[in-house]
Enzyme design. Structure first.
Site, PDB file in Angstrom:
ATOM      1  N   CYS A   1      -3.800  13.155  -7.690  1.00 57.22           N
ATOM      2  CA  CYS A   1      -2.857  14.254  -7.819  1.00 57.22           C
ATOM      3  C   CYS A   1      -3.197  15.112  -9.027  1.00 57.22           C
ATOM      4  O   CYS A   1      -3.299  14.604 -10.146  1.00 57.22           O
ATOM      5  CB  CYS A   1      -1.422  13.750  -7.943  1.00 57.22           C
ATOM      6  SG  CYS A   1      -0.275  15.127  -7.991  1.00 57.22           S
TER       7      CYS A   1
ATOM      8  N   ILE B   1      -9.211  15.151   2.006  1.00 56.88           N
ATOM      9  CA  ILE B   1      -9.106  15.380   0.570  1.00 56.88           C
ATOM     10  C   ILE B   1      -7.659  15.608   0.148  1.00 56.88           C
ATOM     11  O   ILE B   1      -6.831  16.005   0.960  1.00 56.88           O
ATOM     12  CB  ILE B   1      -9.946  16.619   0.130  1.00 56.88           C
ATOM     13  CG1 ILE B   1      -9.516  17.886   0.860  1.00 56.88           C
ATOM     14  CG2 ILE B   1     -11.396  16.361   0.293  1.00 56.88           C
ATOM     15  CD1 ILE B   1     -10.222  19.170   0.381  1.00 56.88           C
TER      16      ILE B   1
ATOM     17  N   GLY C   1      -3.998  23.935   2.465  1.00 60.70           N
ATOM     18  CA  GLY C   1      -3.876  24.874   3.587  1.00 60.70           C
ATOM     19  C   GLY C   1      -5.233  25.240   4.161  1.00 60.70           C
ATOM     20  O   GLY C   1      -6.270  24.740   3.711  1.00 60.70           O
TER      21      GLY C   1
HETATM   22  C1  LIG Z   1       4.073  20.033  -1.316  1.00 65.15           C
HETATM   23  C2  LIG Z   1       2.968  19.006  -1.290  1.00 65.15           C
HETATM   24  C3  LIG Z   1       3.201  17.717  -1.786  1.00 65.15           C
HETATM   25  C4  LIG Z   1       2.192  16.756  -1.764  1.00 65.15           C
HETATM   26  N1  LIG Z   1       2.449  15.492  -2.226  1.00 65.15           N
HETATM   27  C5  LIG Z   1       1.482  14.537  -2.148  1.00 65.15           C
HETATM   28  C6  LIG Z   1       1.759  13.194  -2.552  1.00 65.15           C
HETATM   29  O1  LIG Z   1       2.890  12.838  -2.939  1.00 65.15           O
HETATM   30  N2  LIG Z   1       0.742  12.273  -2.492  1.00 65.15           N
HETATM   31  C7  LIG Z   1      -0.514  12.620  -2.029  1.00 65.15           C
HETATM   32  O2  LIG Z   1      -1.402  11.754  -1.986  1.00 65.15           O
HETATM   33  N3  LIG Z   1      -0.788  13.879  -1.608  1.00 65.15           N
HETATM   34  C8  LIG Z   1       0.169  14.827  -1.662  1.00 65.15           C
HETATM   35  N4  LIG Z   1      -0.103  16.111  -1.224  1.00 65.15           N
HETATM   36  C9  LIG Z   1      -1.447  16.431  -0.707  1.00 65.15           C
HETATM   37  C10 LIG Z   1      -1.486  16.412   0.821  1.00 65.15           C
HETATM   38  O3  LIG Z   1      -1.152  15.122   1.322  1.00 65.15           O
HETATM   39  C11 LIG Z   1      -2.880  16.825   1.349  1.00 65.15           C
HETATM   40  O4  LIG Z   1      -3.855  15.922   0.850  1.00 65.15           O
HETATM   41  C12 LIG Z   1      -3.280  18.234   0.944  1.00 65.15           C
HETATM   42  O5  LIG Z   1      -2.173  19.096   0.968  1.00 65.15           O
HETATM   43  C13 LIG Z   1      -4.391  18.794   1.827  1.00 65.15           C
HETATM   44  O6  LIG Z   1      -4.017  18.854   3.173  1.00 65.15           O
HETATM   45  P1  LIG Z   1      -3.397  20.197   3.852  1.00 65.15           P
HETATM   46  O7  LIG Z   1      -4.319  21.324   3.485  1.00 65.15           O
HETATM   47  O8  LIG Z   1      -3.348  19.892   5.311  1.00 65.15           O
HETATM   48  O9  LIG Z   1      -2.047  20.378   3.247  1.00 65.15           O
HETATM   49  C14 LIG Z   1       0.901  17.091  -1.236  1.00 65.15           C
HETATM   50  C15 LIG Z   1       0.680  18.395  -0.726  1.00 65.15           C
HETATM   51  C16 LIG Z   1       1.683  19.333  -0.736  1.00 65.15           C
HETATM   52  C17 LIG Z   1       1.400  20.709  -0.169  1.00 65.15           C
END
Ligand SMILES: Cc1cc2nc3c(=O)[nH]c(=O)nc-3n(C[C@H](O)[C@H](O)[C@H](O)COP(=O)(O)O)c2cc1C
Length: 303
Positions: A130, A191, A217
């Site tokens: 994170c 990722i 995104g």
């Molecule tokens: C609002 C938000 C909160 C997130 N919280 C976590 C989390 O608590 N733990 C984690 O491993 N990833 C967290 N992520 C990351 C997502 O699980 C993911 O890895 C990342 O957003 C990329 O995927 P996407 O482009 O489909 O969103 C978070 C992402 C967003 C947008």
């Protein structure tokens, strides 16, 4: 014609299809209002720590071209409240639960893992990536030695398979992947978000109170596909691929790159039914291509 079979074996768990929800973008009670959670291959829950965390000051969300920035800072109610509430609610659905775990130190990760190991979650996903928390988080994920140390520590106390979630904010993702595989990780997810920043030029200030945040995104998809491709060639353990998946064809792209299962994140914040829409689109793509199984998608890739 034989029916489609989307089932997959993922790090020891049986899934009816490869579509899961990305951590932090899925809440069972919210999603349950929009679709049958039991249709998904698995759900990955919001990050949970051994004790409650307050998260970062607001504003914590910003929009960008092709994506968003967030600096929520892993706000969570702590493992005990999570078990009593979110996990208890999820019991009614016939889908495996993968609990995402946060920590600031190896001890904190282990405490949460010990608590969650006593529940009926299928697997634990350790977030060592994170970008929005001061200690822990990304620090563990950018150093192969520390990534290995956390993996070793959680493996020694976990009764469940361990997925380690990697950060893309590194020079060579394969080094980190190999380090966690060597310590017995059962799988890798990648990722997490890319470290990003946005400035409001009218206010002349950063948009996020935290200044920097996690960029997610569709704009990050090429980075994620590249990393899944590289890691698939560096390790033997299963991979959960995510980062910018918005459609069924995006999901197929990750499977071709080497993902065993995929996760839908930001897409579900834009449209709550995105995980099931993407599942249906993946099925339609398979029909159209004449693919019967997920393995057929992977085998068709000529890269
Ligand atoms: C609002 C938000 C909160 C997130 N919280 C976590 C989390 O608590 N733990 C984690 O491993 N990833 C967290 N992520 C990351 C997502 O699980 C993911 O890895 C990342 O957003 C990329 O995927 P996407 O482009 O489909 O969103 C978070 C992402 C967003 C947008």
């Amino acid at each position: 014609m034989r029916k489609l079979d989307l089932s997959v074996q993922f790090a020891g768990i049986e899934m009816k299809n490869p579509v899961t929800t990305a951590s932090g973008t899925f809440s069972a009670r919210d999603s349950g209002q929009f679709y049958d959670i039991g249709r998904l291959g698995a759900v990955v829950t919001k990050g949970v720590a051994s004790e409650p965390w307050a998260g970062n000051p607001t504003p914590r969300i910003g929009e960008t071209y092709g994506g968003m920035l967030n600096a929520v800072g892993l706000q969570n109610p702590g493992a005990d409240a999570f078990i009593a509430d979110e996990l208890a609610y999820l019991k009614q659905f016939s889908t495996p639960v993968i609990a995402n775990v946060a920590g600031r130190t190896a001890e904190e990760y282990c405490l949460a893992v010990e608590k969650l190991s006593e529940t009926d979650v299928a697997m634990l996903e350790i977030n060592i990536s994170c970008p929005n928390v001061k200690e822990g988080g990304i620090g563990f994920g950018t150093d192969p030695r520390m990534a290995a140390e956390i993996t070793r520590a959680v493996k020694s106390v976990s009764k469940k398979p361990i997925l380690v979630k990697l950060t893309p904010n590194v020079t060579d993702i394969t080094e980190i992947a190999k380090a966690v595989e060597a310590e017995g990780a059962d799988g890798i997810s990648l990722i997490n978000t890319l470290l990003g920043m946005k400035i409001d030029v009218q206010r002349k200030k950063p948009v996020l109170a935290n200044i920097m945040g996690g960029f997610s995104g569709p704009a990050i998809k090429p980075v994620a596909v590249r990393m899944v491709y590289q890691v698939r060639r560096a390790v033997q353990i299963p991979i959960m691929g995510l980062g910018g998946i918005m459609t069924g064809e995006d999901a197929a792209e990750f499977i071709m790159a080497g993902a065993d299962v995929i996760s839908v994140g930001t897409a579900a914040l834009v449209n709550p039914t995105a995980p099931v829409d993407i599942l249906e689109e993946l099925e339609a793509y398979m029909e159209e291509q004449g693919f019967k199984t997920i393995a057929d998608i992977r085998q068709a890739f000529q890269g």
